[in-house]
Scaffold this motif. Structure first.
Motif, PDB file in Angstrom:
ATOM      1  N   UNK A 266      -4.732  -4.319  -4.873  1.00  0.00           N
ATOM      2  CA  UNK A 266      -4.012  -5.260  -5.810  1.00  0.00           C
ATOM      3  C   UNK A 266      -2.682  -5.768  -5.307  1.00  0.00           C
ATOM      4  N   UNK A 267      -2.077  -5.065  -4.460  1.00  0.00           N
ATOM      5  CA  UNK A 267      -0.760  -5.609  -3.890  1.00  0.00           C
ATOM      6  C   UNK A 267      -1.105  -6.751  -3.297  1.00  0.00           C
ATOM      7  N   UNK A 268      -2.294  -6.847  -2.377  1.00  0.00           N
ATOM      8  CA  UNK A 268      -3.003  -7.825  -1.344  1.00  0.00           C
ATOM      9  C   UNK A 268      -3.212  -8.926  -2.415  1.00  0.00           C
ATOM     10  N   UNK A 269      -3.643  -8.571  -3.379  1.00  0.00           N
ATOM     11  CA  UNK A 269      -4.099  -9.885  -4.328  1.00  0.00           C
ATOM     12  C   UNK A 269      -2.902 -10.468  -5.113  1.00  0.00           C
ATOM     13  N   UNK A 270      -1.845  -9.705  -5.205  1.00  0.00           N
ATOM     14  CA  UNK A 270      -0.720 -10.252  -5.915  1.00  0.00           C
ATOM     15  C   UNK A 270      -0.027 -11.116  -4.906  1.00  0.00           C
ATOM     16  N   UNK A 271       0.243 -10.539  -3.665  1.00  0.00           N
ATOM     17  CA  UNK A 271       1.127 -11.151  -2.601  1.00  0.00           C
ATOM     18  C   UNK A 271       0.308 -12.633  -2.315  1.00  0.00           C
TER      19      UNK A 271
ATOM     20  N   UNK B 219       0.756  -1.106  -0.042  1.00  0.00           N
ATOM     21  CA  UNK B 219       0.076   0.179   0.123  1.00  0.00           C
ATOM     22  C   UNK B 219       0.816   1.385   0.180  1.00  0.00           C
ATOM     23  N   UNK B 220       0.250   2.314   0.593  1.00  0.00           N
ATOM     24  CA  UNK B 220       0.767   3.690   0.559  1.00  0.00           C
ATOM     25  C   UNK B 220       2.530   3.753   1.212  1.00  0.00           C
TER      26      UNK B 220
END
Length: 794
Positions: free
Chosen positions: A298-303, A279-280
């Protein structure tokens, strides 16, 4: 796995619920410093595409978010008393508090442990297999391990305040108001049934001039209410930042980039725990493209996907997952941040575009990030774009026939002095290294003749040298001997006889970059023998330890070279050229005077920019005096040396202003090639922003160059007022009829082809129409669905 998310914003909450959903055996804890229902900000924005990603990752939370969304298709722009509306953009707004509550509820449903009112001061207090640093813009974790993450924080120029209002906007609204201090802009959108976000933004200098830096919070809100009263319909503006006082609620946006996203913490028991930015804390993207929350989710989804793709329990499996995560996300984030940078700079320099009429101002705003292009706008709102194309064509002096399609911007005419170009495409000067003793032969006749018949409005010679010593290589053409004049006249006559294109000559002198081999035998490498002496503004060796050394030109040599340019100009008139360009870029002789990297003179031609301009302007004035008044002269410059201490785009604006005052008609805006120490930032249309600045700050027509490779690029550049012509280089080498081919690709059939090529025109158009129809059929999508899937940002 034992997972701890430090920070309960969208990134930490969403990653927590995704991991718990995928494996209920994970122990997931999310730690948040605020109370459960505390949050700051008003509404956030998603594109339809982002919502699709959320559905695929976790349908229940996506549906809850969708139910809370306010959806709109329209963007409305208010400028100078006019409103312009464009549809088909497909965006949604939701209250930030509502979004967090939905994610919190989903976390609790899945068994994620939520810990509130806890300020994490030391991550080492948490024994976990994986720690997520999702603690926001001012991340304490990032600061603690800054030696690993290597953050780069760029605080931008504009001040903004995030407010709310009960006025419900039915479109994403941009409103621009001019004050005695400068321009202010508002970004407004509805995010629930009762409230809209209302962000007010202005450059720092304007903010201070208006006295907002000394106002109380209440007075500054009253200032904004008065300024934007016509859009609020009597509604007030509200702040939810009770903890802030006075001017502190007005902040500057920090663009955050981290070189690394993972720090491996060594534990007392000999194990290592990865601490991953998300995130930020990892990155920011300016609110004007509405992508901060999108990036976090989308960070969360990819990780989560990366860990699922490397499911083993060995530490190497987790390391591989984190490596994959950072590689994938860094590319996606860079793409968004590049678009955000373009958008940010547009709003920081609104006054650059306020001379535009509302129609073009609105188009410029819509395409400012370069992620929404001309054809992308057509997919979203064909009616809007067709009307804008008609308006733009009418300004150029043409109108479409009643039974025809609107005229794309690249096919509108452009007049400079007594020369009218049929469209906005120019064949860029491109070194061919195929002359013999400076004579342009059959190769050049074929090369330039083919491209003149290929649909471009203007074909340019490569840099044509004003003396034997001015050549870059032995294969460079010249204009200093009678046989040169005869050879060029033959080519000019052919272009005029067989096409309706104009032809121009670029005159230049190689300076310190001369006496080298032709490109395919070693670009910039000195000749093995037959070298000639080199002169430049100051002693120089272009390639350290390799190139010949040049010496500083004496005053007598400067006068002689000036007269060589004049003689070449007179010969160009006799040859019949329609256009002349003076080459003052890329480190060649005249460029070497302009750049402080290559000009170390202590006489009247060195030192300040004014002095460094003196000799190039002297040469320009001399050729302008003999070149016909009804024919244009353009000047090619390097707008950015890409080296610390070299010329910058700020200098390019001043250089352009000086040439404009001397009588230049256009600036051909290139960059670089002045020093081998350069570190350019490449990308699609990467030099167009320089042409934009020069055009709209110096007030002179410009030619855009660099990685412009399709009609969509040209149409976007011309329509947005970023440049007046586009110089296409390598695509024209690959396809002499690039312009004709691009017209067919976008379905513009009214362009004239050479009569002997008519059969090919019809065949190409039929083939491309079949391909378009087949692509649509294969996709099985309606036009509206295609528009919704088209990726772009507000």
């Amino acid at each position: 796995m034992r997972i701890v998310c430090i920070g309960g914003g969208p990134a930490g909450l969403y990653f927590g619920l995704l991991m718990k959903k995928r494996n209920p055996g994970h122990e997931v804890t999310v730690i948040e410093r605020n109370r459960p229902y505390d949050t700051f900000g008003w509404g956030v924005v998603f594109s339809d595409q982002t919502l699709g990603n959320l559905r695929a990752a976790d349908a229940p939370s996506a549906e809850a978010i969708l139910d809370a969304f306010n959806h709109w298709d329209d963007i409305e722009i208010h400028f100078r008393g006019r409103s312009v509306r464009s549809s088909g953009h497909g965006f949604c707004g939701i209250g930030r508090k509502r979004l967090l509550n939905i994610l919190q509820a989903r976390c609790e449903e899945l068994g994620v442990k939520l810990v509130f009112e806890t300020q994490v001061v030391d991550d080492s207090a948490y024994d976990a297999d994986l720690i997520i640093a999702s603690d926001g813009l001012n991340s304490a974790v990032r600061q603690k391990y800054a030696h690993t993450y290597q953050p780069d924080i760029d605080v931008r120029d504009c001040r903004f305040v995030w407010l709310g209002t009960k006025k419900l906007f039915d479109a994403f609204t941009f409103a621009f108001e001019e004050t005695e201090f400068g321009w202010f802009q508002a970004h407004a959108y509805r995010f629930d049934d009762q409230t809209s976000t209302f962000i007010v933004e202005t450059p720092e200098r304007v903010w201070r001039a208006a006295g907002l830096d000394e106002m109380s919070k209440e007075d500054s809100i009253a200032f904004c209410e008065k300024l934007f009263a016509k859009y609020l319909d009597g509604h007030s503006l509200m702040s939810n930042a009770a903890h802030l006082r006075g001017s502190s609620q007005w902040v500057r946006f920090p663009r955050v980039v981290n070189k690394e996203w993972v720090h491996w913490r060594s534990n007392a028991n000999g194990t290592r725990t990865p601490i991953v930015l998300m995130g930020d804390a990892a990155h920011t993207a300016h609110f004007s493209i509405g992508s901060g929350t999108k990036l976090a989710l989308e960070d969360a989804i990819e990780l989560a996907n990366s860990i699922s793709a490397h499911p083993g329990s060995h530490p190497d499996d987790l390391a591989a997952a984190l490596k994959h995560y950072t590689e994938v996300r860094s590319i996606d984030v860079l793409r968004i941040q590049n678009a955000a940078r373009n958008s940010t700079e547009w709003f920081e320099h609104v006054d650059r575009y306020t001379s535009f009429e509302p129609e073009q101002f609105a188009y410029s705003l819509l395409t400012r990030s370069q992620r929404i292009s001309h054809e992308n706008l057509r997919e979203r709102d064909a009616r809007y774009l067709s009307g804008f194309e008609d308006w733009l064509a009418k300004r150029a002096g043409v109108e479409r026939a009643a039974d025809k399609h609107s005229i794309p911007p690249m096919f509108t005419p452009f007049k400079v002095r007594g020369v009218t170009l049929k469209n906005r495409v120019m064949v860029s000067p491109m070194a061919q290294y195929s002359a013999v003793d400076g004579v342009a032969g059959d190769y050049h006749l074929m090369h330039l003749g083919a491209r003149a018949m290929g649909g471009a409005a203007l074909v340019m010679t490569e840099m044509t040298c004003v003396s034997p010593e001015a050549r870059i290589t032995p294969g460079c053409p010249g204009m200093y001997a009678p046989e040169h004049l005869a050879a060029w006249k033959r080519i000019v006559d052919l272009v005029h006889l067989q096409s309706d294109a104009k032809i121009g000559i670029q005159l230049g002198h190689s300076g310190a970059k001369g006496s080298t081999r032709v490109a395919w035998e070693g670009i910039d490498q000195p000749l093995d023998d037959g070298n000639w002496p080199l002169v430049s503004a100051s002693p120089q060796q272009y390639l350290r330890g390799i190139s010949q050394h040049s010496r500083a030109a004496t005053h007598d040599e400067l006068r002689a070279i000036e007269q060589q340019f004049v003689k070449a100009t007179r010969m160009s008139i006799e040859a019949g050229f329609d256009w002349l360009e003076l080459h003052c870029a890329h480190g060649y002789f005249l460029s070497s005077f302009l750049s402080p990297l290559t000009n170390h003179r202590t006489d009247e031609y060195g030192g300040s920019l004014e002095n460094r301009l003196r000799y190039p302007l002297q040469v320009f004035s001399a050729i302008r005096a003999v070149w016909p008044q009804d024919k244009p002269i353009s000047v090619r410059i390097s707008a950015h040396d890409w080296v610390e201490g070299g010329n910058t785009p700020d200098d390019a604006v001043k250089i352009a202003q000086a040439f404009k005052a001397a009588g230049a008609d256009m600036i051909d805006v290139s960059s670089g090639q002045v020093s081998k120490e350069e570190k350019p930032v490449f990308g699609r249309m990467f030099q167009t922003p320089f042409a934009d600045r020069v055009r709209n700050e110096a007030g002179i027509a410009t030619i855009a160059v660099g990685a412009i490779s399709e009609a969509d690029h040209v149409n976007s550049i011309i329509a947005a007022g970023r440049a007046d012509l586009c110089a296409i280089a390598r695509p024209h080498l690959a396809n002499p009829s690039w312009t004709l081919n691009e017209a067919a690709k976008i379905g513009y059939l009214e362009i004239a082809w050479p009569k002997p090529y008519t059969a090919a025109k019809m065949q190409l158009e039929r083939n491309l129409e079949r391909e378009r129809a087949q692509a649509i059929a294969n996709a099985g999508l309606t036009a509206q669905q295609r528009a919704q899937r088209a990726e772009g940002t507000v």
